[in-house]
Write a protein that holds these residues in place. Sequence first.
Motif, mmCIF file in Angstrom:
data_model
loop_
_atom_site.group_PDB
_atom_site.id
_atom_site.type_symbol
_atom_site.label_atom_id
_atom_site.label_comp_id
_atom_site.label_asym_id
_atom_site.label_seq_id
_atom_site.Cartn_x
_atom_site.Cartn_y
_atom_site.Cartn_z
ATOM 1 N N TRP A 155 12.197 49.493 -17.655
ATOM 2 C CA TRP A 155 11.026 48.621 -17.544
ATOM 3 C C TRP A 155 11.322 47.445 -16.626
ATOM 4 O O TRP A 155 10.515 47.104 -15.764
ATOM 5 N N LEU A 174 4.919 51.160 -15.929
ATOM 6 C CA LEU A 174 5.231 50.057 -16.844
ATOM 7 C C LEU A 174 4.505 50.227 -18.176
ATOM 8 O O LEU A 174 5.086 49.994 -19.246
ATOM 9 N N ILE A 185 6.218 53.085 -20.184
ATOM 10 C CA ILE A 185 7.494 52.634 -20.738
ATOM 11 C C ILE A 185 7.255 51.692 -21.912
ATOM 12 O O ILE A 185 7.910 51.813 -22.957
#
Length: 133
Positions: A30, A60, A63
């Motif tokens: 991330w 993002l 994750i």
Amino acid sequence: MELYTVDRANRTLPYVRRIVADIVAEHLRWEGELARLDVLVASPHGDAHADAVTSVERSLQRIAREIEGFERDLEALDIQLKDRRIGLIDFPSELDGRPVLLCWRHGEPAVQFWHDPDAGFAGRQPLSPTLVG
């Protein structure tokens, strides 16, 4: 909330280690994607990277959802995640009738520390043999 003895906390570590290892790895991923996004957005030709920005933003979000799922797994066990980056967790416990937290960090062989709820990582103290027994 379930309270943990040192023995019970250590018995859960094989499962907890896998979850925490996944959290640490995904958090690192991330951070890498976030840095990539920063570079794309700061680029003098930012508009030319709109598709890449969208792709990184989706990555993002994926994750983050994975990490949240791992966190829910820990919460279901009444284990508190304190730091995603280093894999720091606390197990609620009790010492002489007062609430304490048994503290474990990713990479440690066993639960070996405790601290008062308001002391945090800086207040970690080694477990004494009487606490472990």
